[in-house]
Scaffold this motif. Structure first.
Motif, PDB file in Angstrom:
ATOM      1  N   VAL A 120       3.775  -7.467  16.509  1.00 26.47           N
ATOM      2  CA  VAL A 120       3.892  -6.715  17.754  1.00 26.47           C
ATOM      3  C   VAL A 120       5.315  -6.876  18.265  1.00 26.47           C
ATOM      4  O   VAL A 120       5.837  -7.991  18.368  1.00 26.47           O
ATOM      5  CB  VAL A 120       2.888  -7.215  18.811  1.00 26.47           C
ATOM      6  CG1 VAL A 120       3.086  -6.476  20.130  1.00 26.47           C
ATOM      7  CG2 VAL A 120       1.455  -7.042  18.297  1.00 26.47           C
ATOM      8  N   ALA A 121       5.958  -5.763  18.575  1.00 30.91           N
ATOM      9  CA  ALA A 121       7.329  -5.815  19.071  1.00 30.91           C
ATOM     10  C   ALA A 121       7.363  -6.209  20.532  1.00 30.91           C
ATOM     11  O   ALA A 121       6.445  -5.910  21.302  1.00 30.91           O
ATOM     12  CB  ALA A 121       7.996  -4.455  18.897  1.00 30.91           C
ATOM     13  N   THR A 122       8.437  -6.875  20.912  1.00 33.50           N
ATOM     14  CA  THR A 122       8.737  -7.115  22.317  1.00 33.50           C
ATOM     15  C   THR A 122      10.193  -6.737  22.550  1.00 33.50           C
ATOM     16  O   THR A 122      10.998  -6.678  21.601  1.00 33.50           O
ATOM     17  CB  THR A 122       8.544  -8.585  22.725  1.00 33.50           C
ATOM     18  OG1 THR A 122       9.506  -9.394  22.031  1.00 33.50           O
ATOM     19  CG2 THR A 122       7.132  -9.065  22.408  1.00 33.50           C
ATOM     20  N   ILE A 123      10.535  -6.468  23.792  1.00 37.09           N
ATOM     21  CA  ILE A 123      11.917  -6.144  24.123  1.00 37.09           C
ATOM     22  C   ILE A 123      12.838  -7.292  23.725  1.00 37.09           C
ATOM     23  O   ILE A 123      13.932  -7.078  23.175  1.00 37.09           O
ATOM     24  CB  ILE A 123      12.032  -5.816  25.618  1.00 37.09           C
ATOM     25  CG1 ILE A 123      11.350  -4.462  25.899  1.00 37.09           C
ATOM     26  CG2 ILE A 123      13.492  -5.790  26.072  1.00 37.09           C
ATOM     27  CD1 ILE A 123      11.227  -4.122  27.368  1.00 37.09           C
ATOM     28  N   GLU A 124      12.397  -8.528  23.948  1.00 41.38           N
ATOM     29  CA  GLU A 124      13.222  -9.688  23.635  1.00 41.38           C
ATOM     30  C   GLU A 124      13.495  -9.775  22.128  1.00 41.38           C
ATOM     31  O   GLU A 124      14.626 -10.053  21.697  1.00 41.38           O
ATOM     32  CB  GLU A 124      12.550 -10.979  24.122  1.00 41.38           C
ATOM     33  CG  GLU A 124      12.447 -11.092  25.638  1.00 41.38           C
ATOM     34  CD  GLU A 124      11.386 -10.172  26.243  1.00 41.38           C
ATOM     35  OE1 GLU A 124      11.506  -9.877  27.459  1.00 41.38           O
ATOM     36  OE2 GLU A 124      10.463  -9.757  25.507  1.00 41.38           O
ATOM     37  N   GLN A 146       4.964   1.319  23.763  1.00 38.79           N
ATOM     38  CA  GLN A 146       5.525   2.439  24.520  1.00 38.79           C
ATOM     39  C   GLN A 146       6.680   1.954  25.394  1.00 38.79           C
ATOM     40  O   GLN A 146       7.718   2.617  25.513  1.00 38.79           O
ATOM     41  CB  GLN A 146       4.436   3.103  25.377  1.00 38.79           C
ATOM     42  CG  GLN A 146       3.291   3.742  24.593  1.00 38.79           C
ATOM     43  CD  GLN A 146       3.664   5.053  23.910  1.00 38.79           C
ATOM     44  OE1 GLN A 146       4.790   5.501  23.974  1.00 38.79           O
ATOM     45  NE2 GLN A 146       2.691   5.666  23.246  1.00 38.79           N
ATOM     46  N   GLN A 147       6.534   0.776  25.982  1.00 35.10           N
ATOM     47  CA  GLN A 147       7.595   0.228  26.816  1.00 35.10           C
ATOM     48  C   GLN A 147       8.811  -0.155  25.960  1.00 35.10           C
ATOM     49  O   GLN A 147       9.966   0.010  26.385  1.00 35.10           O
ATOM     50  CB  GLN A 147       7.088  -0.989  27.589  1.00 35.10           C
ATOM     51  CG  GLN A 147       6.090  -0.673  28.698  1.00 35.10           C
ATOM     52  CD  GLN A 147       4.731  -0.204  28.169  1.00 35.10           C
ATOM     53  OE1 GLN A 147       4.280  -0.665  27.106  1.00 35.10           O
ATOM     54  NE2 GLN A 147       4.084   0.695  28.897  1.00 35.10           N
ATOM     55  N   LEU A 174      14.419   0.842  23.961  1.00 37.11           N
ATOM     56  CA  LEU A 174      15.313   1.147  22.851  1.00 37.11           C
ATOM     57  C   LEU A 174      16.036   2.465  23.067  1.00 37.11           C
ATOM     58  O   LEU A 174      17.244   2.581  22.812  1.00 37.11           O
ATOM     59  CB  LEU A 174      14.528   1.180  21.540  1.00 37.11           C
ATOM     60  CG  LEU A 174      13.980  -0.165  21.053  1.00 37.11           C
ATOM     61  CD1 LEU A 174      13.054   0.047  19.864  1.00 37.11           C
ATOM     62  CD2 LEU A 174      15.113  -1.128  20.686  1.00 37.11           C
ATOM     63  N   ALA A 175      15.303   3.474  23.536  1.00 38.98           N
ATOM     64  CA  ALA A 175      15.928   4.770  23.806  1.00 38.98           C
ATOM     65  C   ALA A 175      17.026   4.630  24.850  1.00 38.98           C
ATOM     66  O   ALA A 175      18.106   5.229  24.728  1.00 38.98           O
ATOM     67  CB  ALA A 175      14.877   5.775  24.255  1.00 38.98           C
ATOM     68  N   ASP A 176      16.781   3.821  25.872  1.00 39.06           N
ATOM     69  CA  ASP A 176      17.793   3.594  26.910  1.00 39.06           C
ATOM     70  C   ASP A 176      19.032   2.907  26.337  1.00 39.06           C
ATOM     71  O   ASP A 176      20.138   3.087  26.862  1.00 39.06           O
ATOM     72  CB  ASP A 176      17.210   2.754  28.046  1.00 39.06           C
ATOM     73  CG  ASP A 176      16.198   3.521  28.902  1.00 39.06           C
ATOM     74  OD1 ASP A 176      16.176   4.771  28.804  1.00 39.06           O
ATOM     75  OD2 ASP A 176      15.446   2.872  29.643  1.00 39.06           O
ATOM     76  N   HIS A 228       8.292   8.892  26.091  1.00 35.25           N
ATOM     77  CA  HIS A 228       8.964   7.628  26.373  1.00 35.25           C
ATOM     78  C   HIS A 228      10.319   7.508  25.677  1.00 35.25           C
ATOM     79  O   HIS A 228      11.020   6.518  25.877  1.00 35.25           O
ATOM     80  CB  HIS A 228       8.068   6.447  25.955  1.00 35.25           C
ATOM     81  CG  HIS A 228       7.022   6.093  26.968  1.00 35.25           C
ATOM     82  ND1 HIS A 228       5.893   6.855  27.165  1.00 35.25           N
ATOM     83  CD2 HIS A 228       6.939   5.055  27.845  1.00 35.25           C
ATOM     84  CE1 HIS A 228       5.150   6.307  28.114  1.00 35.25           C
ATOM     85  NE2 HIS A 228       5.764   5.218  28.548  1.00 35.25           N
ATOM     86  N   GLY A 229      10.679   8.475  24.845  1.00 31.52           N
ATOM     87  CA  GLY A 229      11.998   8.453  24.227  1.00 31.52           C
ATOM     88  C   GLY A 229      12.045   8.446  22.720  1.00 31.52           C
ATOM     89  O   GLY A 229      13.139   8.482  22.143  1.00 31.52           O
TER      90      GLY A 229
END
Length: 383
Positions: free
Chosen positions: A149-153, A177-178, A183-185, A208-209
């Motif tokens: 599972v991916a996380t932003i960190e 989705q978050q 990543l898109a940002d 979401h991008g």
């Protein structure tokens, strides 16, 4: 090294169409294109098209990108022989520690590659396409069973290691989705793949991008008229998607359906270590795969990447009915646009002099990267 001034002559595919004339190269860039509009089928002079850009390539020449520095060097030397002038070294699902190690190895290669490119020894590696480990464990395809599972960190940490223009993940996994929005940002192109997600999951990911789909039709939920799945989301909403046109992964009829639905559908090879090699056993990440009967498979028969090269992808697209100009766009122009690059994927003044020369039967006769010839006949006069 690239000569200070080189002239290539023939039918030149520019953003404004075909011109019969000369393309002049200076210091690795296209300095001038002169000539008159032409129908290239009216003569037998060489066809000059933009160098191919492969955004999904795992290996070639017997080497797999997950093996690190030397393997990436080998695949870069291999694919340039088939007209690929830029590529993304693509990873496989693996334990997080191994992914980090491989990304560091690829970063080290990228730091050292300018000399190899300038000497005409290799294609240009633009960075990494991270395919896995952030995928659905129920739709691994040929990916090893290390889905996470991916996380932003986690993603921010990986992005610090190497240039990573493209990431593939499954949007239906909780929290993804978050991650897509983040990543898109950050300017990373996110595409949907190895997914059991629904049509609604796909639409939400695009909102979401997310902006693409990995190897369209393969390793994703299929289209049914009452349950359109991820394929339905792509056909209904995508501007970009990648597809493997080896005529084994996707039936020509399905390719033509996608061409009518997705404006900038582009070709990738998804090639493995077996590309450019004889039949036999090879590695794909930690998987053992076998090349035979024109494909690459796991022991259970599952397709495991391909043996496709980009010059054959071009011929296959023409074979199913595309013009050479249309096929070229899907190997060069659209993948460049997908990455937001205007210096590659086009034969225009100021762009990098990445040129593939073809004969009338679309056999590759020469490749130039930054104006430096790397293979085949030159059809060149030096100014």
């Amino acid at each position: 090294m690239a000569m200070s001034s080189t002239i290539l002559h023939g039918n030149i595919l520019t953003p404004d169409g075909w011109y019969l004339g000369d393309l002049r190269v200076e210091k690795g860039r296209i300095a001038e294109i002169t000539g008159e509009p032409v129908d290239p089928t009216s003569n037998e002079l060489p066809r000059l098209v933009p160098g191919f850009i492969d955004l999904h390539v795992h290996g070639g020449g017997g080497a797999d990108a997950m093996e690190g520095y030397d393997a990436v060097a080998t695949l870069a030397r291999t694919h340039v022989r088939f007209g690929t002038t830029s590529l993304l070294a693509t990873t496989m699902t693996a334990e997080e520690s191994q992914v980090r190690e491989v990304l560091a190895e690829i970063a080290r290669y990228i730091d050292h590659q300018p000399t190899l490119v300038a000497q005409g020894l290799a294609t240009r590696v633009l960075g990494v396409h991270l395919e896995g480990p952030y995928i659905n464990p129920g739709k691994l395809g040929a990916q090893p069973a290390h889905a996470q599972v991916a996380t932003i960190e986690k993603l921010d940490a990986l992005l610090e290691i190497v240039a990573m223009p493209l990431i593939t993940l499954a949007p239906e996994v909780a929290g993804h989705q978050q991650v897509i929005r983040h990543l898109a940002d950050r300017g990373v192109r996110v595409q949907i793949g190895h997914t059991l997600g629904s049509y609604e999951d796909g639409v939400a990911a695009l909102e979401h991008g997310a902006c693409g789909f990995a190897h369209l039709f393969n390793a994703m939920s299929g289209l049914h008229h009452r349950k359109p799945g991820m394929v339905g989301a792509a056909l209904a909403h995508a501007e970009y998607a990648e597809l493997i046109p080896d005529l084994l992964h996707v039936h020509p009829g399905a390719i033509r359906a996608a061409l009518r639905s997705i404006p900038k559908l582009y070709a990738v090879t998804d090639s493995t270590a077996a590309a450019g090699m004889p039949d036999g056993d090879y590695k794909l990440g930690e998987q053992n795969v076998t090349k035979c009967l024109g494909g690459v498979r796991l022991a259970d028969g599952t397709l495991a990447g391909s043996t496709l090269t980009m010059d054959q992808a071009l011929r296959n697209l023409v074979r199913i009915g595309l013009t050479l100009e249309e096929a070229s766009h899907r190997l060069s122009r659209y993948p460049a646009e997908f990455l937001g690059r205007d210096d590659i994927g086009r034969l225009a003044c100021g762009a990098r002099a990445d040129v593939v020369t073809l004969d009338v039967e679309l056999n590759l006769t020469a490749v130039h990267v930054d104006g430096c010839q790397v293979s085949g006949e030159s059809h060149v006069a030096h100014a």
